[in-house]
Motif scaffolding. Sequence first.
Motif, short mmCIF file in Angstrom:
data_model
loop_
_atom_site.label_atom_id
_atom_site.label_comp_id
_atom_site.label_asym_id
_atom_site.label_seq_id
_atom_site.Cartn_x
_atom_site.Cartn_y
_atom_site.Cartn_z
N LEU A 61 80.92 19.26 -61.01
CA LEU A 61 80.31 17.94 -60.99
C LEU A 61 81.35 16.87 -61.33
O LEU A 61 82.03 16.96 -62.34
N SER A 62 81.46 15.87 -60.46
CA SER A 62 82.44 14.80 -60.70
C SER A 62 81.91 13.49 -60.15
O SER A 62 81.03 13.45 -59.29
N ILE A 63 82.47 12.40 -60.66
CA ILE A 63 82.18 11.06 -60.14
C ILE A 63 83.52 10.36 -59.93
O ILE A 63 84.42 10.46 -60.78
N GLY A 64 83.67 9.69 -58.81
CA GLY A 64 84.94 9.05 -58.51
C GLY A 64 84.76 7.80 -57.66
O GLY A 64 83.70 7.55 -57.10
N MET A 65 85.84 7.03 -57.58
CA MET A 65 85.85 5.81 -56.77
C MET A 65 87.14 5.79 -55.96
O MET A 65 88.16 6.35 -56.37
N GLU A 66 87.09 5.11 -54.81
CA GLU A 66 88.26 4.95 -53.95
C GLU A 66 88.47 3.46 -53.68
O GLU A 66 88.07 2.95 -52.64
N PRO A 67 89.07 2.75 -54.61
CA PRO A 67 89.20 1.29 -54.45
C PRO A 67 90.32 0.90 -53.49
O PRO A 67 91.36 1.55 -53.41
N SER A 68 90.08 -0.18 -52.77
CA SER A 68 91.10 -0.76 -51.91
C SER A 68 90.91 -2.26 -51.87
O SER A 68 89.79 -2.78 -52.04
N LEU A 69 92.00 -2.99 -51.64
CA LEU A 69 91.97 -4.43 -51.50
C LEU A 69 92.18 -4.79 -50.03
O LEU A 69 93.02 -4.18 -49.35
N ASN A 70 91.42 -5.77 -49.55
CA ASN A 70 91.52 -6.20 -48.17
C ASN A 70 91.59 -7.72 -48.14
O ASN A 70 90.64 -8.40 -48.56
N PHE A 71 92.70 -8.24 -47.65
CA PHE A 71 92.87 -9.69 -47.53
C PHE A 71 92.88 -10.05 -46.05
O PHE A 71 93.61 -9.44 -45.27
N SER A 72 92.05 -11.03 -45.67
CA SER A 72 91.99 -11.47 -44.28
C SER A 72 92.09 -12.98 -44.21
O SER A 72 91.56 -13.70 -45.07
N GLY A 73 92.76 -13.45 -43.18
CA GLY A 73 92.80 -14.87 -42.87
C GLY A 73 92.56 -15.06 -41.39
O GLY A 73 93.02 -14.25 -40.56
N PHE A 74 91.81 -16.10 -41.01
CA PHE A 74 91.46 -16.28 -39.61
C PHE A 74 91.16 -17.75 -39.35
O PHE A 74 90.77 -18.50 -40.25
N GLY A 75 91.37 -18.16 -38.13
CA GLY A 75 91.10 -19.54 -37.75
C GLY A 75 90.91 -19.64 -36.26
O GLY A 75 91.37 -18.78 -35.50
N LYS A 76 90.22 -20.67 -35.82
CA LYS A 76 90.00 -20.87 -34.39
C LYS A 76 90.10 -22.35 -34.05
O LYS A 76 89.88 -23.22 -34.90
N SER A 77 90.43 -22.61 -32.79
CA SER A 77 90.69 -23.98 -32.36
C SER A 77 89.43 -24.75 -32.02
O SER A 77 89.47 -25.98 -31.92
N SER A 78 88.32 -24.06 -31.84
CA SER A 78 87.08 -24.74 -31.44
C SER A 78 85.89 -24.14 -32.16
O SER A 78 85.74 -22.91 -32.23
N SER A 79 85.01 -25.00 -32.66
CA SER A 79 83.79 -24.53 -33.31
C SER A 79 82.73 -24.13 -32.29
O SER A 79 81.67 -23.63 -32.66
N ASP A 80 83.00 -24.33 -31.00
CA ASP A 80 82.04 -24.00 -29.96
C ASP A 80 82.06 -22.53 -29.57
O ASP A 80 81.19 -22.07 -28.83
N ILE A 81 83.06 -21.79 -30.04
CA ILE A 81 83.13 -20.35 -29.74
C ILE A 81 82.79 -19.57 -30.99
O ILE A 81 83.07 -20.00 -32.12
N ASP A 82 82.14 -18.41 -30.80
CA ASP A 82 81.82 -17.53 -31.92
C ASP A 82 83.07 -16.78 -32.36
O ASP A 82 84.03 -16.61 -31.60
N TRP A 83 83.04 -16.30 -33.59
CA TRP A 83 84.16 -15.52 -34.11
C TRP A 83 84.30 -14.20 -33.33
O TRP A 83 83.32 -13.52 -33.09
N VAL A 84 85.52 -13.88 -32.93
CA VAL A 84 85.82 -12.56 -32.39
C VAL A 84 86.00 -11.59 -33.56
O VAL A 84 85.45 -10.49 -33.58
#
Length: 568
Positions: free
Chosen positions: A100-123
Amino acid sequence: MKKLILILFSVFSLQFSLFARGEQELVPCGHWIYDSILAISLDAGIVNFADCAPYSIQELKVYLSEIDYDSLSEASKTEYDKIFDYFKEETKLSIGYDILSIGMEPSLNFSGFGKSSSDIDWVFDRYSRKPLLDAPATITVGDYATLSMDTYLAQNRGMTLHNYNFTNVPLAADQIDIEFPDTGYFSTGKMLTEKTGFGFQLGSGSRSVGKTLTGSMIWSDYLTGVAYAQMEFYNPVFKYTGSISQFNVDKYLYAHQIDVRLFKKFQVTFLEGLLVYAPMELRFMNPWTIFHGFAAWRDYDSSADDTESNTCDYFGVKFQFAPVKNLRFYGLFSMTQFQTPFETSNFEDDSTPNGLGIQGGTDFFIPAAGGRFRFSVEGSWADPYLYIKESPNWSMVRTYSENIGDYSVFYEWLGSPFGPDTISAELKMGYEVPSKWAVDLIYLYMARGEYSGSSVFNPSVWGGSKRPDNGVELGDRSRSGYSWPFPDTYEGDENQGYRKSLQSLASPSGTPEYVNRLSLRGTIKPTEYLTFVLQPSFVMILNRHNQQGENVHGFEVAAAVNVKLISN
């Protein structure tokens, strides 16, 4: 604060040990392992049942045991070894004794994103973005059982929709997702013989039936947060799965699935189910009841006659075929309603439309220089009324909102994320060296009608005055007020002629919206701990929101880095 410090000190003063993954741990939808198994299996010239998810490690090992390791290419051998390294991986951040055991697998995720027009949905949308801090917690009872839940720090879903949001980092308290765990499960099972096993899962989260480019037409992992109980028996040539899935309060889908494989080259799947808008009932839980009884809707509305109140029948068929090594053809068919030509021609008062969808494609791999080229193409077509029934309450959709932020309402279809009323095609080609780097060019084309995506829930589409929220029935379904686009029949209705005309509505309906989306995705993994992703995209939309002549275009750039905090 003193209590928190004391708790943290107590935890970190405990003896941390190494514990391997249990056989009953589930590999979630979208995990890299499913891509690797597909490539390895095709390299061996076979198909298997690993085109669905999530599966336990125990079950995946059964399918991998058929593969001749020595016959694989260099790239496939690397991926084969990588898979079993993952299965044997020992978690350093764990506490336990005996089995019997308990564990965690932590990870960090950094994202940055931008788009030229607010008329298109995010890809790079909410399905692509990972939590800032992801630390799934797992309790393992040897190879007998696993309990798991996702713990994370992330932005809420409403925040991911905003055009002015340029990072996955929550910058204010009302941006934080407090709804977790979104995914969690209890999983157990046992190998009955060397090749035949049994499994049972009770959980919540995404599932999929069929491995496709754009999300399965039958059951897609874009449907999230669904609670389910599932039982399965499997071996390499036959599998039975029975499940109960809860979309919303008093909204259950009872289903069973049969998978069969012939000559290691051809595999076919049949799925049949019944969605019922009513409290859970024992009579639908029989794991071998075909159709679950005819005309069940009459039990909920005695005056319904031929109007299917409170229920939606569902049927899906999937196949995949590997004629030669490194080549696969696949196809999917889904159906919520089928009216025969006799019915449409001889019943003038019946305006019930078809709800059919079809999807097909091919994957082709070419091993080269320690890696492989991949060429994939896929097309799909969905009727305007696929997944849609007489009411949103028994349509094949999950609706929900969040308890913090801007309280956006979300609609997720059972199958394709494009929803009904859509014709699409996607091309993906690229090259990868497993565990090192990959580059892919992806082009998506869509012709979308007025009922596509979640547009059908917009009152302006059908002249309604209410907005559905969390499964509440939408508006007045009386003869005098038509408040939902499904053209069901009302005796003596003066609008029946118009509704009859909707029976033959073709996709894409109304003024089509044409979407062209081109993305270049690059991934590099310099070490086991670190992964970088860069994805520039260009989007062009004609007749945006089904408005003739409203044409828009724009660029988007997204970058992400993943850091594993605990690794071997």
